[in-house]
Design a protein around this motif. Structure first.
Motif, short mmCIF file in Angstrom:
data_model
loop_
_atom_site.label_atom_id
_atom_site.label_comp_id
_atom_site.label_asym_id
_atom_site.label_seq_id
_atom_site.Cartn_x
_atom_site.Cartn_y
_atom_site.Cartn_z
N LYS A 87 -17.75 6.95 7.30
CA LYS A 87 -16.45 6.44 7.98
C LYS A 87 -15.37 7.03 6.99
N ASN A 88 -15.57 7.33 5.78
CA ASN A 88 -14.16 7.66 5.06
C ASN A 88 -14.09 9.01 5.07
N GLY A 89 -14.70 9.87 5.53
CA GLY A 89 -14.68 11.28 5.79
C GLY A 89 -15.47 11.92 4.84
N PHE A 90 -16.54 11.52 4.10
CA PHE A 90 -17.57 12.32 3.27
C PHE A 90 -18.58 12.80 4.28
N GLU A 91 -19.07 13.97 3.96
CA GLU A 91 -20.50 14.17 4.55
C GLU A 91 -21.53 13.70 3.56
N VAL A 92 -22.18 12.69 4.11
CA VAL A 92 -23.04 12.05 3.09
C VAL A 92 -24.54 11.93 3.63
N THR A 93 -25.25 12.10 2.54
CA THR A 93 -26.79 11.92 2.66
C THR A 93 -27.37 10.92 1.76
N GLY A 94 -28.20 10.24 2.38
CA GLY A 94 -28.88 9.04 1.51
C GLY A 94 -30.28 9.19 1.24
N ILE A 95 -30.61 8.85 0.00
CA ILE A 95 -32.14 8.91 -0.62
C ILE A 95 -32.16 7.56 -1.18
N ASP A 96 -33.61 7.14 -0.89
CA ASP A 96 -34.03 5.69 -1.59
C ASP A 96 -35.44 5.90 -1.42
N ILE A 97 -36.14 5.28 -2.56
CA ILE A 97 -37.66 5.06 -2.77
C ILE A 97 -38.25 4.06 -1.75
N SER A 98 -37.55 3.27 -1.52
CA SER A 98 -37.95 2.12 -0.34
C SER A 98 -38.17 2.75 1.17
N GLU A 99 -39.26 2.75 1.64
CA GLU A 99 -39.22 3.18 3.15
C GLU A 99 -38.57 1.93 4.01
N GLU A 100 -38.80 0.72 3.35
CA GLU A 100 -38.16 -0.36 4.32
C GLU A 100 -36.76 -0.40 4.25
N MET A 101 -35.88 -0.23 2.93
CA MET A 101 -34.70 -0.21 3.07
C MET A 101 -34.10 1.04 3.94
N LEU A 102 -34.59 1.92 3.65
CA LEU A 102 -34.21 3.27 4.74
C LEU A 102 -34.18 2.88 5.87
N SER A 103 -35.26 2.31 6.44
CA SER A 103 -35.34 1.99 7.91
C SER A 103 -34.24 1.13 8.25
N VAL A 104 -33.89 0.05 7.52
CA VAL A 104 -32.40 -0.61 7.85
C VAL A 104 -31.40 0.13 7.79
N ALA A 105 -31.12 1.15 6.86
CA ALA A 105 -30.21 2.27 6.96
C ALA A 105 -30.16 2.89 8.06
N ILE A 106 -31.19 3.38 8.52
CA ILE A 106 -31.30 4.55 9.52
C ILE A 106 -30.71 3.92 10.95
N GLN A 107 -31.48 2.61 11.15
CA GLN A 107 -30.65 1.76 12.37
C GLN A 107 -29.47 1.58 12.25
N LYS A 108 -28.74 1.18 11.13
CA LYS A 108 -27.50 1.02 11.18
C LYS A 108 -26.64 2.18 11.39
N ALA A 109 -27.15 3.16 10.87
CA ALA A 109 -26.37 4.54 11.10
C ALA A 109 -26.42 4.86 12.73
N LEU A 110 -27.68 4.86 13.32
CA LEU A 110 -27.67 5.08 14.70
C LEU A 110 -26.89 3.99 15.57
N ALA A 111 -26.86 2.90 15.01
CA ALA A 111 -26.01 1.75 15.87
C ALA A 111 -24.71 2.30 15.88
N GLU A 112 -24.11 2.84 14.72
CA GLU A 112 -22.83 3.03 14.56
C GLU A 112 -22.45 4.61 14.92
N LYS A 113 -23.29 5.46 15.37
CA LYS A 113 -23.30 6.75 15.92
C LYS A 113 -23.00 7.63 14.54
N LEU A 114 -23.41 7.42 13.47
CA LEU A 114 -23.07 8.22 12.37
C LEU A 114 -24.07 9.32 12.18
N SER A 115 -23.64 10.57 11.82
CA SER A 115 -24.67 11.50 11.31
C SER A 115 -24.82 11.63 9.83
N ILE A 116 -26.08 10.76 9.54
CA ILE A 116 -26.34 10.99 8.08
C ILE A 116 -28.05 11.12 7.93
#
Length: 248
Positions: A56-85
């Motif tokens: 949201k602050n203008g960076f082109e962002v990629t996220g990496i995490d070892i936990s599939e469960e944590m990433l699942s939450v992150a992906i759902q939040k990004a989709l809900a806010e229509k952010l391309s990550i």
């Protein structure tokens, strides 16, 4: 340590975490290095709270995490806010496939302290070095020795509300500058029915000069070292240390 059951309640339990201060530190550090907002890798991104703020602050962002469960939450939040990550399920010690791609890599919220072997810290720095473009920046924060040895051991945190209750106890670890976090939390399933989850996490930190040694061994030059979300140098009672290093 991989967050599993904890992922489902992590955001609520961390609702008071200073994500906006981490964002400010990253933004100001990148500006201080004379760089524009570019591509950033949020390493150990968890549920994406900081990742989304960076986007949201203008960076082109990629996220990496070892936990599939944590990433699942992150992906759902990004989709809900229509952010391309882009999100990837990888260990921070092995992030192949992103060579020379990012202008900056950030490892926030003391995630590096979950690496309890020193060779893994060095390996992570080396992996980050290869993902950074020329003169790229590595920014990370860790707990201080003071916090590990004086503040955490014997500390108990408890919170109780209608949805989630938690008891969080910290104990001195077996290794030097390490702490065990024993967590028990109860999640309301409705009709006054609660499910109990138990997790134990181990964190370890290193002396400042050891972090600097491993950075230099990996090809980095230290740009700044500050403490506790300020622009001040660390003291004997600083709790959180902030490193900014440049790829040479």
């Amino acid at each position: 340590m991989i967050y599993r059951d904890f992922a489902s309640v992590y955001d609520e339990l961390m609702s008071h975490a200073p994500y906006d201060e981490w964002l400010k530190w990253i933004d100001e550090s990148i500006k201080a290095a004379g760089k524009e907002k570019g591509s950033v890798l949020d390493l150990a991104c968890g549920t994406g709270e900081l990742t989304l703020r960076l986007a949201k602050n203008g960076f082109e962002v990629t996220g990496i995490d070892i936990s599939e469960e944590m990433l699942s939450v992150a992906i759902q939040k990004a989709l809900a806010e229509k952010l391309s990550i882009d999100f990837y399920n990888q260990d921070m010690r092995d992030i192949a496939g992103h060579e020379n791609r990012f202008d900056a890599v950030v490892i926030c919220c003391d995630s590096l302290n979950y690496l309890t072997e020193e060779e893994d810290v060095l390996r992570t720095f080396q992996e980050v070095y290869h993902t950074l473009s020329s003169s790229g920046l590595l920014l990370f924060d860790v707990h201080s020795n003071y916090k590990m040895n004086e503040l955490f051991p014997g500390h108990t945190y408890a919170d109780d509300d209608d949805e989630i209750s938690v008891i969080w106890k910290s104990f001195m670890g077996d290794a030097e500058n390490s702490v065990f976090h024993d967590m028990t939390f109860f999640v309301n399933q409705g009709d006054n029915t609660y499910v109990r989850y138990d997790e134990t996490h181990l964190q370890k930190t290193l002396p400042i000069n050891r972090y600097i040694q491993y950075l230099e061994k990996s090809g980095f030059t230290l740009q700044s070292l500050t403490a506790d979300f300020t622009d001040k140098s660390p003291t004997d009672t600083s709790e959180r240390l902030f490193f900014v290093a440049k790829k040479e």
